[in-house]
Design an enzyme around this catalytic site. Structure first.
Site, PDB file in Angstrom:
ATOM      1  N   ARG A  34       0.809  -1.207   0.000  1.00  0.00           N
ATOM      2  CA  ARG A  34       0.000   0.000   0.000  1.00  0.00           C
ATOM      3  C   ARG A  34       0.849   1.267   0.000  1.00  0.00           C
ATOM      4  O   ARG A  34       0.472   2.271  -0.575  1.00  0.00           O
ATOM      5  CB  ARG A  34      -0.943   0.008   1.197  1.00  0.00           C
ATOM      6  N   ASP A  53      -4.299  -0.794  -2.561  1.00  0.00           N
ATOM      7  CA  ASP A  53      -4.982  -0.644  -1.282  1.00  0.00           C
ATOM      8  C   ASP A  53      -6.198  -1.558  -1.328  1.00  0.00           C
ATOM      9  O   ASP A  53      -7.136  -1.318  -2.102  1.00  0.00           O
ATOM     10  CB  ASP A  53      -5.408   0.810  -1.088  1.00  0.00           C
ATOM     11  N   GLY A  82      -2.798  -6.406   6.535  1.00  0.00           N
ATOM     12  CA  GLY A  82      -3.611  -6.038   7.688  1.00  0.00           C
ATOM     13  C   GLY A  82      -3.021  -4.835   8.401  1.00  0.00           C
ATOM     14  O   GLY A  82      -1.857  -4.482   8.209  1.00  0.00           O
ATOM     15  N   TYR A 145      -8.935  -5.224  16.252  1.00  0.00           N
ATOM     16  CA  TYR A 145      -8.021  -6.166  15.600  1.00  0.00           C
ATOM     17  C   TYR A 145      -8.426  -7.612  15.893  1.00  0.00           C
ATOM     18  O   TYR A 145      -8.480  -8.458  14.990  1.00  0.00           O
ATOM     19  CB  TYR A 145      -6.599  -5.898  16.094  1.00  0.00           C
ATOM     20  N   LYS A 149      -9.614 -10.469  13.167  1.00  0.00           N
ATOM     21  CA  LYS A 149      -8.840 -11.700  12.978  1.00  0.00           C
ATOM     22  C   LYS A 149      -9.647 -12.945  13.355  1.00  0.00           C
ATOM     23  O   LYS A 149      -9.489 -14.008  12.746  1.00  0.00           O
ATOM     24  CB  LYS A 149      -7.539 -11.625  13.780  1.00  0.00           C
TER      25      LYS A 149
END
Length: 239
Positions: A34, A53, A82, A145, A149
Site C-alpha cells: 500500500r 490498497d 492487515g 483487531y 482476525k
C-alpha cells in the site's frame, strides 16, 4: 511446476518472508503493497510488486489484471495484508474500528472473492488467510483487531465448505509473537509482558510462519482445509 502466487502485504515482515519462500521454491510471485517501496530483494527474485490498497475495490481489480497479465490466473493466494489501530474500547473511535475491519476482514473478502474466479474455473487452488493469536485469545486494547482476525476463521471455514468440491482448500494460520518491525516498535515492558505468556519463551521468526504457509499450499497439505493452525510457541493452547 511453477505456480502463480499472490501474497497481499508482501513487502515486509511476515508477508515478505512468505513471498521469499515461494519465490525461492520456483513459483511466480506477486505481492501487493500500500505504501513505501518494496525491498530490492523482491525484484532480485523476480517478484512482481503491485501497489494496491485492498480497501479500494477498483485497485484490487486493477492489481489482479496486472498480475494475470504477467503470471496468469492466481493459483495460490495468501491474504496477509492487515493493520492495527490499538486503543482501549472506551477510547476507540468509530474510525479506528471501521478502518481495521475494512482492511483486515473486508479487504480479505475482496481479494479471496477475486481469486476464486480463476480457481473455480481451474477446479484447483490454495487459499491461506493470515490471522493472529489475538483472534483466538483476545487482547486488551485490541478489540477491533481481535474481532477482525477472529472473523477470518468463520470466513475461511465457510469458503472451505463452498469450494471443497472444486479441489480448492482454504486454511488459516494464526501467528503469535513474531520478530518484525511491528513488534520491535512495542515498548520493552509490553514485549516482556507478552513474551512471558509464550511457553517456548521466544519470538517466532517470520520464516517459521512462511514454512507453515508453504506446507499448507504444498502437495502434502492437499487434504487439509478449514483448519486453523496456531504458530505461536504454545501461547494459545486450548483455543
Amino acid at each position: 511446476m511453477s505456480r502463480s502466487v499472490l501474497v497481499t502485504g508482501g513487502n515486509r515482515g511476515i508477508g515478505l518472508a512468505i513471498a521469499r519462500t515461494f519465490a525461492d521454491g520456483g513459483d511466480k510471485v506477486a505481492v501487493t503493497y500500500r505504501s513505501g517501496q518494496p525491498p530490492q530483494e523482491l525484484t532480485d527474485r523476480g517478484c512482481l510488486a503491485v501497489r494496491c490498497d485492498i480497501t479500494e475495490p477498483e485497485q484490487v481489480e486493477q492489481a489482479y489484471k496486472e498480475i494475470e497479465d504477467a503470471h496468469g490466473k492466481v493459483e495460490v493466494l495468501v491474504a496477509n495484508a492487515g493493520i492495527t489501530r490499538d486503543q482501549l474500547l472506551l477510547r476507540m473511535s468509530e474510525e479506528d474500528w471501521a478502518e481495521v475491519l475494512q482492511t483486515n476482514l473486508t479487504g480479505t473478502f475482496r481479494v479471496v472473492k477475486r481469486a476464486a474466479r480463476g480457481m473455480l474455473r481451474a477446479r484447483s487452488g490454495r487459499i491461506v488467510l493470515i490471522s493472529s493469536v489475538v483472534g483466538l485469545m483476545g487482547s486488551a486494547g485490541q478489540t477491533n483487531y481481535a474481532a477482525s482476525k477472529a472473523a477470518l476463521v468463520g470466513f475461511a471455514r465457510s469458503v472451505a465448505r463452498e469450494f471443497a468440491s472444486r479441489a480448492i482448500t482454504c486454511n488459516v494460520v494464526a501467528p503469535g509473537l513474531v520478530d518484525t518491525d511491528m513488534t520491535r516498535a512495542l515498548p520493552e515492558e509490553r514485549r516482556a509482558e507478552i513474551l512471558a505468556q509464550v511457553p517456548l519463551a521466544r519470538y517466532a521468526a517470520p520464516e517459521e510462519i512462511a514454512a507453515t504457509v508453504g506446507f499448507l499450499t504444498s502437495e502434502g497439505g492437499a487434504y487439509i482445509t478449514g483448519a486453523v493452525i496456531p504458530v505461536d510457541g504454545g501461547m494459545s493452547m486450548g483455543h
